[in-house]
Design a protein around this motif. Structure first.
Motif, PDB file in Angstrom:
ATOM      1  N   ARG A 163       0.029   3.559  -4.242  1.00 43.27           N
ATOM      2  CA  ARG A 163       0.024   3.368  -2.793  1.00 43.27           C
ATOM      3  C   ARG A 163       1.157   2.413  -2.411  1.00 43.27           C
ATOM      4  O   ARG A 163       1.292   1.327  -2.971  1.00 43.27           O
ATOM      5  CB  ARG A 163      -1.303   2.772  -2.330  1.00 43.27           C
ATOM      6  CG  ARG A 163      -1.375   2.549  -0.810  1.00 43.27           C
ATOM      7  CD  ARG A 163      -2.642   1.836  -0.407  1.00 43.27           C
ATOM      8  NE  ARG A 163      -3.816   2.637  -0.688  1.00 43.27           N
ATOM      9  CZ  ARG A 163      -4.287   3.600   0.110  1.00 43.27           C
ATOM     10  NH1 ARG A 163      -3.658   3.879   1.241  1.00 43.27           N
ATOM     11  NH2 ARG A 163      -5.371   4.267  -0.206  1.00 43.27           N
ATOM     12  N   MET A 165       2.880  -0.038   0.398  1.00 41.09           N
ATOM     13  CA  MET A 165       2.444  -0.863   1.519  1.00 41.09           C
ATOM     14  C   MET A 165       3.649  -1.580   2.120  1.00 41.09           C
ATOM     15  O   MET A 165       4.687  -1.740   1.469  1.00 41.09           O
ATOM     16  CB  MET A 165       1.399  -1.880   1.059  1.00 41.09           C
ATOM     17  CG  MET A 165       0.179  -1.257   0.394  1.00 41.09           C
ATOM     18  SD  MET A 165      -1.162  -2.439   0.152  1.00 41.09           S
ATOM     19  CE  MET A 165      -1.803  -2.591   1.816  1.00 41.09           C
ATOM     20  N   GLU A 241       1.434  -1.173  -4.065  1.00 42.38           N
ATOM     21  CA  GLU A 241       0.256  -2.009  -3.855  1.00 42.38           C
ATOM     22  C   GLU A 241       0.010  -2.944  -5.030  1.00 42.38           C
ATOM     23  O   GLU A 241      -0.405  -4.093  -4.847  1.00 42.38           O
ATOM     24  CB  GLU A 241      -0.975  -1.134  -3.614  1.00 42.38           C
ATOM     25  CG  GLU A 241      -2.228  -1.922  -3.286  1.00 42.38           C
ATOM     26  CD  GLU A 241      -3.408  -1.039  -2.936  1.00 42.38           C
ATOM     27  OE1 GLU A 241      -4.362  -1.562  -2.327  1.00 42.38           O
ATOM     28  OE2 GLU A 241      -3.381   0.167  -3.262  1.00 42.38           O
ATOM     29  N   SER A 242       0.244  -2.462  -6.269  1.00 43.71           N
ATOM     30  CA  SER A 242      -0.002  -3.301  -7.440  1.00 43.71           C
ATOM     31  C   SER A 242       0.813  -4.582  -7.385  1.00 43.71           C
ATOM     32  O   SER A 242       0.307  -5.676  -7.676  1.00 43.71           O
ATOM     33  CB  SER A 242       0.317  -2.520  -8.726  1.00 43.71           C
ATOM     34  OG  SER A 242       1.638  -2.010  -8.689  1.00 43.71           O
ATOM     35  N   ARG A 245      -0.329  -6.804  -3.982  1.00 42.54           N
ATOM     36  CA  ARG A 245      -1.575  -7.558  -4.101  1.00 42.54           C
ATOM     37  C   ARG A 245      -1.387  -8.808  -4.965  1.00 42.54           C
ATOM     38  O   ARG A 245      -2.027  -9.832  -4.732  1.00 42.54           O
ATOM     39  CB  ARG A 245      -2.666  -6.674  -4.707  1.00 42.54           C
ATOM     40  CG  ARG A 245      -3.056  -5.475  -3.860  1.00 42.54           C
ATOM     41  CD  ARG A 245      -3.710  -5.886  -2.564  1.00 42.54           C
ATOM     42  NE  ARG A 245      -4.156  -4.725  -1.778  1.00 42.54           N
ATOM     43  CZ  ARG A 245      -4.485  -4.781  -0.502  1.00 42.54           C
ATOM     44  NH1 ARG A 245      -4.429  -5.948   0.146  1.00 42.54           N
ATOM     45  NH2 ARG A 245      -4.877  -3.699   0.144  1.00 42.54           N
ATOM     46  N   LEU A 255       0.219  -7.935   4.149  1.00 43.47           N
ATOM     47  CA  LEU A 255       0.375  -6.548   3.735  1.00 43.47           C
ATOM     48  C   LEU A 255      -0.251  -5.626   4.770  1.00 43.47           C
ATOM     49  O   LEU A 255      -1.370  -5.845   5.222  1.00 43.47           O
ATOM     50  CB  LEU A 255      -0.298  -6.322   2.382  1.00 43.47           C
ATOM     51  CG  LEU A 255       0.175  -7.219   1.243  1.00 43.47           C
ATOM     52  CD1 LEU A 255      -0.598  -6.896  -0.027  1.00 43.47           C
ATOM     53  CD2 LEU A 255       1.668  -7.060   1.027  1.00 43.47           C
ATOM     54  N   GLU A 257      -1.076  -1.474   5.654  1.00 38.40           N
ATOM     55  CA  GLU A 257      -1.144  -0.117   5.125  1.00 38.40           C
ATOM     56  C   GLU A 257      -0.225   0.796   5.932  1.00 38.40           C
ATOM     57  O   GLU A 257      -0.119   0.670   7.155  1.00 38.40           O
ATOM     58  CB  GLU A 257      -2.580   0.422   5.182  1.00 38.40           C
ATOM     59  CG  GLU A 257      -3.520  -0.228   4.188  1.00 38.40           C
ATOM     60  CD  GLU A 257      -4.845   0.508   4.100  1.00 38.40           C
ATOM     61  OE1 GLU A 257      -4.919   1.661   4.579  1.00 38.40           O
ATOM     62  OE2 GLU A 257      -5.798  -0.079   3.572  1.00 38.40           O
TER      63      GLU A 257
END
Length: 298
Positions: A163, A165, A241-242, A245, A255, A257
């Motif tokens: 994902r 972001m 996303e990894s 986060r 962050l 979406e």
């Protein structure tokens, strides 16, 4: 044809170096012996395999075919040794995109290799098209990509999702949102990764589709550097996303979406044939699947 494994390895080395002297050195042969072997291969095949010139040598169309098949034969011999020795040994050539190389493969490979002293891995960061082409022609055993998989005759094994972001400074005009569409970000300066990164190549396509033709404000070598530049208020950026986060815990960023369909992509391992892979490569694929299914970083 009377062509042995020494001939095949020599041919691959010379083709990859585009230089007879360097290729012969890799094969631990003298230049004269290497030249004689290549000429013998050309006689056996009835084809000219190399074009000789002042700037070195290059493959003919027949040579391209020979190289592809030679690589496959040599890899299958490595796989045979793996099976016959009844142990996980050998060398895995793995090409992957930027996110895989920087975000989750180091941890997985460290765990994988710690229990397999007989296995070595050549990990290279490549663009998606290069990854696909390398697996097709046998120069890579496995490839890791994100997004749609084309019809290239390869087996695609999905193991997780990727994902994307939007990262913005906490005082940015967009920071009041939780979700945005990509087109809403185009009024602001964007931060990007270095030239040659898969994510930059992918995002440039999205920029062009949406009419964003400005030069990126700055390009950096890592997602950490990206997030620090964003925290400093230089611009905004799209990150996996990894990575997002992890860095949001220590940096003053927010962050958001992305609502666009392309922001959520499948991650897949590409192979020519899963059945023909050695035990070590299959084990690595299983580790990727297990980590992804278990909610780990992939």
């Amino acid at each position: 044809m009377k062509i042995d494994l020494v001939d095949l390895r020599l041919f691959v080395h010379v083709a990859e170096c585009s230089n007879l002297t360097h290729g012969a050195g890799r094969a631990f042969l003298s230049v004269s012996a290497a030249s004689a072997r290549i000429k013998a291969m050309e006689r056996e095949t009835g084809q000219q395999l190399f074009l000789r010139g002042n700037r070195g040598i290059s493959l003919t169309s027949a040579g391209e075919v020979f190289l592809r098949q030679a690589r496959l034969v040599l890899r299958q011999m490595d796989f045979l040794a793996d099976e016959m020795l009844n142990a996980e040994v050998g060398h895995i050539r793995l090409y992957a995109n930027t996110t895989a190389v920087t975000e989750f493969l180091p941890e997985i490979l460290a765990l994988f290799l710690s229990d397999r002293p007989g296995v070595t891995v050549d990990l290279q960061e490549r663009l998606t098209n290069d990854i696909i082409r390398s697996v097709v022609d046998g120069s890579a055993d496995m490839g890791i990509i994100s997004g749609e998989v084309g019809n290239d005759g390869l087996e695609a094994i999905r193991f997780s999702t990727d994902r994307l972001m939007l990262a913005v400074p906490n005082n940015h005009p967009l920071s009041s949102h939780d979700r945005v569409q990509f087109r809403q970000t185009l009024d602001f300066e964007h931060i990007g990764l270095h030239e040659g990164s898969t994510l930059l190549d992918f995002l440039r396509h999205q920029f062009r589709r949406n009419g964003y033709n400005r030069t990126l404000r700055i390009q950096v070598r890592s997602f950490e550097a990206m997030c620090r530049i964003i925290e400093a208020g230089v611009g905004i950026g799209i990150v996996p996303e990894s990575a997002a986060r992890r860095h949001v815990q220590t940096m003053d960023i927010k962050l958001l979406e992305l609502e666009d369909d392309w922001a959520l992509r499948d991650r897949s391992v590409l192979v020519r044939s899963r059945k023909s892979l050695p035990r070590s490569a299959l084990t690595l694929i299983e580790m990727l699947i297990k980590t992804g299914a278990g909610g780990g970083r992939p």
